[in-house]
Design an enzyme around this catalytic site. Structure first.
Site, PDB file in Angstrom:
ATOM      1  N   ASP A  68     -15.688   3.445  -3.254  1.00 22.86           N
ATOM      2  CA  ASP A  68     -14.246   2.633  -3.672  1.00 22.86           C
ATOM      3  C   ASP A  68     -13.529   4.629  -3.902  1.00 22.86           C
ATOM      4  OD1 ASP A  68     -12.807   2.586  -5.702  1.00 22.86           O
ATOM      5  OD2 ASP A  68     -13.409   0.986  -6.755  1.00 22.86           O
TER       6      ASP A  68
ATOM      7  N   LEU B 217      -9.034   5.236   6.947  1.00 21.33           N
ATOM      8  CA  LEU B 217      -7.763   3.843   6.585  1.00 21.33           C
ATOM      9  C   LEU B 217      -8.110   3.321   5.764  1.00 21.33           C
ATOM     10  CD1 LEU B 217      -9.507   2.197  10.025  1.00 21.33           C
ATOM     11  CD2 LEU B 217      -8.162   4.070   9.860  1.00 21.33           C
TER      12      LEU B 217
ATOM     13  N   ALA C  47      -6.463   2.457   1.945  1.00 21.00           N
ATOM     14  CA  ALA C  47      -5.755   2.822   1.706  1.00 21.00           C
ATOM     15  C   ALA C  47      -4.563   0.941   0.621  1.00 21.00           C
ATOM     16  CB  ALA C  47      -4.191   2.849   1.684  1.00 21.00           C
TER      17      ALA C  47
ATOM     18  N   TYR D  37      -1.339   3.854  -9.224  1.00 20.15           N
ATOM     19  CA  TYR D  37      -2.512   2.941  -8.683  1.00 20.15           C
ATOM     20  C   TYR D  37      -2.517   3.692  -6.784  1.00 20.15           C
ATOM     21  CZ  TYR D  37      -6.032   0.136  -6.553  1.00 20.15           C
ATOM     22  OH  TYR D  37      -7.006  -0.174  -5.546  1.00 20.15           O
TER      23      TYR D  37
ATOM     24  N   SER E 295       1.375   7.733   8.058  1.00 21.03           N
ATOM     25  CA  SER E 295       2.023   6.586   8.272  1.00 21.03           C
ATOM     26  C   SER E 295       3.290   6.977   8.491  1.00 21.03           C
ATOM     27  CB  SER E 295       1.958   5.651   7.116  1.00 21.03           C
ATOM     28  OG  SER E 295       3.027   4.872   7.248  1.00 21.03           O
TER      29      SER E 295
ATOM     30  N   GLU F 187       6.135   5.294   7.669  1.00 18.87           N
ATOM     31  CA  GLU F 187       6.763   5.475   6.323  1.00 18.87           C
ATOM     32  C   GLU F 187       7.071   6.663   5.207  1.00 18.87           C
ATOM     33  OE1 GLU F 187       8.018   3.239   3.464  1.00 18.87           O
ATOM     34  OE2 GLU F 187       8.215   1.781   5.273  1.00 18.87           O
TER      35      GLU F 187
ATOM     36  N   TYR G 245       4.439   4.854  -1.774  1.00 20.17           N
ATOM     37  CA  TYR G 245       3.153   4.690  -0.683  1.00 20.17           C
ATOM     38  C   TYR G 245       3.329   5.063  -0.093  1.00 20.17           C
ATOM     39  CZ  TYR G 245       1.293   3.123   3.619  1.00 20.17           C
ATOM     40  OH  TYR G 245       0.282   2.588   4.861  1.00 20.17           O
TER      41      TYR G 245
ATOM     42  N   HIS H  53       1.448  -1.343  13.299  1.00 22.22           N
ATOM     43  CA  HIS H  53       1.040  -1.611  13.911  1.00 22.22           C
ATOM     44  C   HIS H  53       0.266  -3.214  13.840  1.00 22.22           C
ATOM     45  CE1 HIS H  53      -1.117   1.322  11.966  1.00 22.22           C
ATOM     46  NE2 HIS H  53      -1.639   0.896  11.921  1.00 22.22           N
TER      47      HIS H  53
ATOM     48  N   ARG I  98      -3.567  -9.434  11.023  1.00 21.79           N
ATOM     49  CA  ARG I  98      -2.342  -8.690  10.008  1.00 21.79           C
ATOM     50  C   ARG I  98      -2.562  -9.325   8.705  1.00 21.79           C
ATOM     51  NH1 ARG I  98      -0.273  -3.834   7.737  1.00 21.79           N
ATOM     52  NH2 ARG I  98       1.461  -3.729   9.263  1.00 21.79           N
TER      53      ARG I  98
HETATM   54  N1  GDD Z   1       6.251  -7.445   3.895  1.00 22.40           N
HETATM   55  C1  GDD Z   1       7.613  -8.381   3.710  1.00 22.40           C
HETATM   56  N2  GDD Z   1       7.523  -9.155   3.628  1.00 22.40           N
HETATM   57  N3  GDD Z   1       8.250  -7.207   4.156  1.00 22.40           N
HETATM   58  C2  GDD Z   1       9.615  -8.123   4.317  1.00 22.40           C
HETATM   59  C3  GDD Z   1      10.159  -9.119   4.269  1.00 22.40           C
HETATM   60  C4  GDD Z   1       9.127  -9.980   3.482  1.00 22.40           C
HETATM   61  O1  GDD Z   1       9.066 -10.929   3.263  1.00 22.40           O
HETATM   62  N4  GDD Z   1      11.256  -8.949   4.433  1.00 22.40           N
HETATM   63  C5  GDD Z   1      11.899  -8.491   4.839  1.00 22.40           C
HETATM   64  N5  GDD Z   1      10.558  -7.600   5.493  1.00 22.40           N
HETATM   65  C6  GDD Z   1      11.308  -6.383   5.766  1.00 22.40           C
HETATM   66  C7  GDD Z   1      10.625  -5.367   4.660  1.00 22.40           C
HETATM   67  O2  GDD Z   1      11.430  -4.165   4.069  1.00 22.40           O
HETATM   68  C8  GDD Z   1      10.466  -4.115   5.854  1.00 22.40           C
HETATM   69  O3  GDD Z   1      11.735  -3.303   5.803  1.00 22.40           O
HETATM   70  C9  GDD Z   1       9.907  -4.884   7.110  1.00 22.40           C
HETATM   71  O4  GDD Z   1      10.095  -6.002   7.363  1.00 22.40           O
HETATM   72  C10 GDD Z   1       8.643  -4.417   7.016  1.00 22.40           C
HETATM   73  O5  GDD Z   1       8.064  -5.052   6.203  1.00 22.40           O
HETATM   74  P1  GDD Z   1       6.218  -4.541   6.994  1.00 22.40           P
HETATM   75  O6  GDD Z   1       5.706  -6.240   7.065  1.00 22.40           O
HETATM   76  O7  GDD Z   1       5.854  -5.214   5.021  1.00 22.40           O
HETATM   77  O8  GDD Z   1       5.668  -3.246   6.640  1.00 22.40           O
HETATM   78  P2  GDD Z   1       6.333  -1.903   6.373  1.00 22.40           P
HETATM   79  O9  GDD Z   1       7.463  -1.576   7.390  1.00 22.40           O
HETATM   80  O10 GDD Z   1       6.702  -2.062   5.286  1.00 22.40           O
HETATM   81  O11 GDD Z   1       5.122  -1.061   6.218  1.00 22.40           O
HETATM   82  C11 GDD Z   1       3.641  -1.376   7.475  1.00 22.40           C
HETATM   83  O12 GDD Z   1       3.837  -0.296   8.757  1.00 22.40           O
HETATM   84  C12 GDD Z   1       4.102   1.458   7.956  1.00 22.40           C
HETATM   85  C13 GDD Z   1       3.594   1.513   8.995  1.00 22.40           C
HETATM   86  O13 GDD Z   1       5.183   2.264   9.184  1.00 22.40           O
HETATM   87  C14 GDD Z   1       2.382  -1.267   6.726  1.00 22.40           C
HETATM   88  O14 GDD Z   1       1.421  -1.412   6.740  1.00 22.40           O
HETATM   89  C15 GDD Z   1       2.530   0.410   5.998  1.00 22.40           C
HETATM   90  O15 GDD Z   1       1.057   0.400   5.189  1.00 22.40           O
HETATM   91  C16 GDD Z   1       2.630   1.025   7.093  1.00 22.40           C
HETATM   92  O16 GDD Z   1       1.341   2.381   7.007  1.00 22.40           O
END
Ligand code: GDD
Length: 296
Positions: free
Chosen positions: A20, A42, A44, A57, A87, A89, A110, A140, A145
């Site tokens: 942990d 990895l 998180a 958290y 990331s 992000e 985050y 990715h 996923r």
């Molecule tokens: N999760 C989610 N759910 N995202 C949505 C939705 C929904 O219903 N509708 C739209 N989105 C949009 C989010 O607002 C964001 O702009 C985009 O889809 C991608 O969201 P996610 O798939 O949740 O990924 P992320 O970009 O926020 O983050 C991922 O990628 C990062 C690398 O850039 C995660 O894997 C992070 O942990 C990672 O660091």
């Protein structure tokens, strides 16, 4: 399961240990016991939207958790290499394309926690000569996923809609643009980063960006469904602030690591939708013929 080997096979074995990132003593004990040659952090709380609900958290696990792990390695004086999953992000509001020299402008708890971990890794490299690298990975994806990330959520909805067990797919921001690559390609980059002679920071991405809407349209079109009939926007999925565009400039990794992604956007979404269809006893072809019956 394919990673697990017969315990009587001496060559390769997978051992799992409980751990942990919030427990320094446990991490120290594990590092001392295992004496790893490579450590890949990895771990998180990796969901950006969720980090707005549990920022403390997220900061503890993602930010301080990295410090605890690096301290455990330093204290144990184990000569191992360290990889930190940074990331894209972290780039937040910075304009694309984003490279290793692009300023960080994080827009979520985050991303802020990831930045803390990122700079901590750089600091341990500079302070203690640890072979500690970071990979600044853009999104990715794969059929593995997590179900609450947008690509998997979309892919999973398709067979459910075809089976009639889900009427609508509720999503948030459809305009956001991301540089989506295949996790398999990205893990090859991660291994190259750790095995590289010099510890460094690396941007990993495809160099192409697509909107959430493009992913939705592409996925629904694969099975002949009209996305407009099934997709609804639910503001509950909006983030207090989102990132508009992430697009990698991964030329450093291309030149110095010889890393080139093999799977493009279309092939990625094809693989993800096909995997969900197969899991539900459907195929892309049966999906096409079943579509006529589905009127929400
Ligand atoms: N999760 C989610 N759910 N995202 C949505 C939705 C929904 O219903 N509708 C739209 N989105 C949009 C989010 O607002 C964001 O702009 C985009 O889809 C991608 O969201 P996610 O798939 O949740 O990924 P992320 O970009 O926020 O983050 C991922 O990628 C990062 C690398 O850039 C995660 O894997 C992070 O942990 C990672 O660091």
């Amino acid at each position: 399961m394919h990673l697990y080997q017969d315990p009587h096979d001496e060559d390769v074995r997978l051992f799992l240990h409980y751990g942990d990132l919030t427990s320094s003593s446990l991490l120290a004990r594990l590092i001392t016991k295992i004496e790893p040659s490579e450590v890949y952090n990895l771990a998180a709380q990796s969901h950006v939207r969720v980090s707005f609900d549990i920022p403390e958290y997220t900061g503890d696990v993602v930010g301080l958790g990295t410090t605890r792990l690096l301290e455990a390695i330093r204290e144990a004086a184990v000569p191992c290499r360290f990889y930190q999953a940074s990331s894209s992000e972290m780039f937040g509001a910075s304009s694309p394309p984003q490279s290793e020299t692009t300023p960080f402008q994080p827009r979520s708890p985050y991303a802020i926690a990831k930045l803390y971990a990122h700079w901590t890794t750089v600091n341990y490299r500079e302070s203690y000569g640890l072979h500690a690298s970071t990979g600044i990975l853009f999104n990715h994806e794969s059929p593995r996923r997590g179900e609450t990330f947008v690509t998997r959520k979309v892919a999973m909805a398709i067979p459910r809609i075809l089976h009639g067990t889900q009427d609508f797919l509720y999503l948030g921001n459809l305009e956001a643009r991301r540089d989506w690559g295949h996790a398999r390609d990205y893990m090859k980059a991660v291994v190259k980063i750790v095995r590289h002679g010099t510890a460094d920071d690396w941007v990993i991405g495809t160099g192409e960006d697509h909107s959430v809407l493009e992913f939705v349209e592409g996925a629904f079109t694969l099975v002949g469904l009209d996305w407009e009939k099934y997709v609804r926007v639910d503001p509950r999925y909006f983030r207090p602030v989102d990132i508009d565009v992430l697009r990698a400039d991964a030329s450093k990794a291309r030149t110095e690591l010889g890393w080139v992604p093999e799977v493009g956007f279309q092939a990625l979404l094809h693989e993800m939708v096909e995997a969900e269809m197969r899991q539900s006893g459907l195929s892309l072809v049966t999906g096409m013929s079943a579509r006529e019956d589905r009127t929400p």
